[in-house]
Design a protein around this motif. Structure first.
Motif, PDB file in Angstrom:
ATOM      1  N   GLN A  90       0.831  -1.208   0.000  1.00 37.08           N
ATOM      2  CA  GLN A  90       0.000   0.000   0.000  1.00 37.08           C
ATOM      3  C   GLN A  90       0.859   1.249   0.000  1.00 37.08           C
ATOM      4  O   GLN A  90       0.524   2.246  -0.653  1.00 37.08           O
ATOM      5  CB  GLN A  90      -0.943   0.029   1.207  1.00 37.08           C
ATOM      6  CG  GLN A  90      -1.788   1.312   1.228  1.00 37.08           C
ATOM      7  CD  GLN A  90      -2.853   1.356   2.292  1.00 37.08           C
ATOM      8  OE1 GLN A  90      -4.026   1.196   1.994  1.00 37.08           O
ATOM      9  NE2 GLN A  90      -2.444   1.587   3.539  1.00 37.08           N
ATOM     10  N   TRP A  91       2.004   1.234   0.727  1.00 33.82           N
ATOM     11  CA  TRP A  91       2.896   2.391   0.760  1.00 33.82           C
ATOM     12  C   TRP A  91       3.390   2.738  -0.643  1.00 33.82           C
ATOM     13  O   TRP A  91       3.424   3.907  -1.024  1.00 33.82           O
ATOM     14  CB  TRP A  91       4.081   2.112   1.687  1.00 33.82           C
ATOM     15  CG  TRP A  91       4.881   3.327   2.042  1.00 33.82           C
ATOM     16  CD1 TRP A  91       5.807   3.957   1.265  1.00 33.82           C
ATOM     17  CD2 TRP A  91       4.788   4.089   3.253  1.00 33.82           C
ATOM     18  NE1 TRP A  91       6.319   5.057   1.918  1.00 33.82           N
ATOM     19  CE2 TRP A  91       5.714   5.160   3.142  1.00 33.82           C
ATOM     20  CE3 TRP A  91       4.046   3.962   4.416  1.00 33.82           C
ATOM     21  CZ2 TRP A  91       5.892   6.087   4.161  1.00 33.82           C
ATOM     22  CZ3 TRP A  91       4.227   4.888   5.423  1.00 33.82           C
ATOM     23  CH2 TRP A  91       5.144   5.942   5.300  1.00 33.82           C
TER      24      TRP A  91
ATOM     25  N   ARG B  59       0.566   7.451  -6.051  1.00 39.18           N
ATOM     26  CA  ARG B  59      -0.624   8.308  -6.096  1.00 39.18           C
ATOM     27  C   ARG B  59      -0.312   9.739  -5.677  1.00 39.18           C
ATOM     28  O   ARG B  59      -0.811  10.702  -6.261  1.00 39.18           O
ATOM     29  CB  ARG B  59      -1.705   7.719  -5.202  1.00 39.18           C
ATOM     30  CG  ARG B  59      -2.979   8.549  -5.144  1.00 39.18           C
ATOM     31  CD  ARG B  59      -3.982   7.914  -4.206  1.00 39.18           C
ATOM     32  NE  ARG B  59      -5.180   8.733  -4.065  1.00 39.18           N
ATOM     33  CZ  ARG B  59      -6.166   8.474  -3.214  1.00 39.18           C
ATOM     34  NH1 ARG B  59      -6.105   7.391  -2.440  1.00 39.18           N
ATOM     35  NH2 ARG B  59      -7.215   9.270  -3.136  1.00 39.18           N
ATOM     36  N   HIS B  60       0.539   9.877  -4.634  1.00 43.35           N
ATOM     37  CA  HIS B  60       0.815  11.202  -4.085  1.00 43.35           C
ATOM     38  C   HIS B  60       2.151  11.777  -4.536  1.00 43.35           C
ATOM     39  O   HIS B  60       2.512  12.885  -4.128  1.00 43.35           O
ATOM     40  CB  HIS B  60       0.769  11.149  -2.555  1.00 43.35           C
ATOM     41  CG  HIS B  60      -0.598  10.893  -2.001  1.00 43.35           C
ATOM     42  ND1 HIS B  60      -1.589  11.856  -1.964  1.00 43.35           N
ATOM     43  CD2 HIS B  60      -1.158   9.769  -1.465  1.00 43.35           C
ATOM     44  CE1 HIS B  60      -2.683  11.349  -1.416  1.00 43.35           C
ATOM     45  NE2 HIS B  60      -2.449  10.083  -1.101  1.00 43.35           N
ATOM     46  N   GLY B  61       2.882  11.020  -5.331  1.00 47.77           N
ATOM     47  CA  GLY B  61       4.094  11.574  -5.928  1.00 47.77           C
ATOM     48  C   GLY B  61       5.318  11.594  -5.037  1.00 47.77           C
ATOM     49  O   GLY B  61       6.116  12.533  -5.093  1.00 47.77           O
TER      50      GLY B  61
ATOM     51  N   PHE C   8      -0.628   9.796   4.497  1.00 47.19           N
ATOM     52  CA  PHE C   8      -0.240  10.281   3.168  1.00 47.19           C
ATOM     53  C   PHE C   8      -1.077  11.496   2.773  1.00 47.19           C
ATOM     54  O   PHE C   8      -0.554  12.457   2.189  1.00 47.19           O
ATOM     55  CB  PHE C   8      -0.401   9.172   2.124  1.00 47.19           C
ATOM     56  CG  PHE C   8       0.862   8.430   1.835  1.00 47.19           C
ATOM     57  CD1 PHE C   8       1.715   8.833   0.805  1.00 47.19           C
ATOM     58  CD2 PHE C   8       1.216   7.323   2.584  1.00 47.19           C
ATOM     59  CE1 PHE C   8       2.885   8.150   0.537  1.00 47.19           C
ATOM     60  CE2 PHE C   8       2.392   6.627   2.320  1.00 47.19           C
ATOM     61  CZ  PHE C   8       3.231   7.034   1.294  1.00 47.19           C
ATOM     62  N   ALA C   9      -2.371  11.473   3.093  1.00 49.56           N
ATOM     63  CA  ALA C   9      -3.233  12.605   2.739  1.00 49.56           C
ATOM     64  C   ALA C   9      -2.797  13.867   3.470  1.00 49.56           C
ATOM     65  O   ALA C   9      -2.756  14.966   2.874  1.00 49.56           O
ATOM     66  CB  ALA C   9      -4.688  12.275   3.060  1.00 49.56           C
TER      67      ALA C   9
END
Length: 365
Positions: A39-40, A46-48, A328-329
């Motif tokens: 997942q990491w 996804r978040h760059g 992450f968000a």
């Protein structure tokens, strides 16, 4: 859990005795890491960036992912946060400390023995020892790595200990408690005949303390506790020495959220992490009162409530995954606001140094 709300820490501890270990506790660490790493990697794409989470707490080294010191959190606290944090002092171990100089440092902060010594740069309770007197402190410093800092903190005798997981919503800015775990110390109950060693060997949780190479049991293994006598085996409550974690999400109240959010906002841009506290009673804790912060952990904090034996492996992993996504968000929102996360190689160096030091610390007790 509702019944425990009526009780103080010691009474609640007796209710929480659980012999079996959770599935997550029994699983090899590498096996748990496989889905988390997967997942990491997906979130990194996804978040760059793989180190985006390090932007969550910009005033802490790596955001608290690795390599940060406990004093970084304490020294950034404002008066409100400081008022609910256990008194402490710092000792740089340069090999030159004397009994007189140590006593001056300790008394200058209004401290006295017994004290808890812990590495400024530490994790999972490694190197944490209860020191009854000056002789124990001098012995601790004699084997502590030179050039590193020790935190001496007022000993908190309360039996109740909790990990309060805090996050500030990256969209609304609202502070939330996203997890609450009660931590219970490893203990055995005497029968009037068996030694502590025999009681430990017969207990699936407590026997971890005998297998932990970086821990010394503070109770003589040859002693024989009286029938019904409960014997606490450690200063720390980590699962590596047989501690028990219980999910206490049902105790998260609006009053507790307000109290913890106020503390977090009295720290510079602190948006994600766990407050480890001692408390007098669960009722007081739920009311947002009567707790004292022992230490703060940042972006690398574990969702320790997932290790509750009543929580299945799938549900436990979901809890850990959810916090990873939230981290992450928050990190991505901070980066968008101008925070620059640490580089991957720099993070790896911090993690390597931290892990190397752990093996050199005195045993916990």
């Amino acid at each position: 859990m509702a019944a425990e709300l009526e009780l103080g820490g010691a009474e609640a501890s007796r209710l929480a005795v659980v012999r079996e270990c959770s599935v997550l506790e029994r699983m090899p660490k590498w096996l748990i890491c496989v889905p988390l790493v997967a997942q990491w990697l997906w979130l990194s794409l996804r978040h760059g960036g793989a180190t985006v989470p390090c932007a969550a707490n910009p005033h802490i080294t790596s955001g608290g992912m690795a390599g940060e010191g406990k004093l970084e959190y304490f020294r950034g606290m404002g008066p409100l946060a400081r008022s609910v944090t256990a008194d402490y002092c710092a000792v740089f171990n340069d090999g030159m400390a004397t009994e007189d100089s140590l006593r001056q440092t300790i008394t200058a902060e209004g401290l006295c023995f017994p004290l808890v010594a812990k590495p400024d740069l530490g994790l999972c309770g490694y190197g944490v020892r209860l020191l009854p007197d000056m002789a124990a402190l001098l012995a601790y410093l004699a084997v502590f790595p030179h050039g590193e800092t020790v935190v001496l903190q007022r000993y908190l005798p309360q039996e109740g200990e909790a990990g309060i997981f805090y996050a500030r919503d990256p969209v609304t800015g609202e502070g939330r408690i996203v997890g609450l775990a009660l931590r219970y110390f490893p203990r055995v109950t005497g029968d009037g005949r068996s030694t502590v060693a025999q009681l430990v060997a017969a207990d699936v949780r407590a026997r971890r303390i005998a297998r932990s190479p970086r821990h010394e049991c503070s109770v003589p293994f040859g002693s024989v506790p009286a029938a019904g006598q409960q014997v606490r085996l450690a200063t720390i409550g980590s699962t590596r020495v047989g501690g028990l974690y219980r999910d206490a999400a049902a105790l998260i109240t609006a009053e507790l959220v307000r109290a913890v959010d106020a503390v977090a906002r009295d720290m510079p841009d602190f948006r994600f992490g766990r407050f480890d506290v001692r408390y007098e009673s669960l009722r007081e804790l739920a009311a947002g009162r009567g707790f004292t912060i022992m230490e703060v952990n940042g972006a690398g904090s574990e969702a320790i409530e997932a290790w509750d034996p009543d929580i299945g492996v799938i549900q436990g992993l979901r809890m850990v995954f959810a916090k990873q996504r939230l981290l992450f968000a928050i990190g991505a929102a901070q980066r968008k606001a101008g925070v620059r996360p640490i580089g991957l190689l720099a993070l790896a160096r911090l993690n390597r140094r931290q892990n190397r030091l752990v093996g050199r610390y005195p045993p916990s007790n």
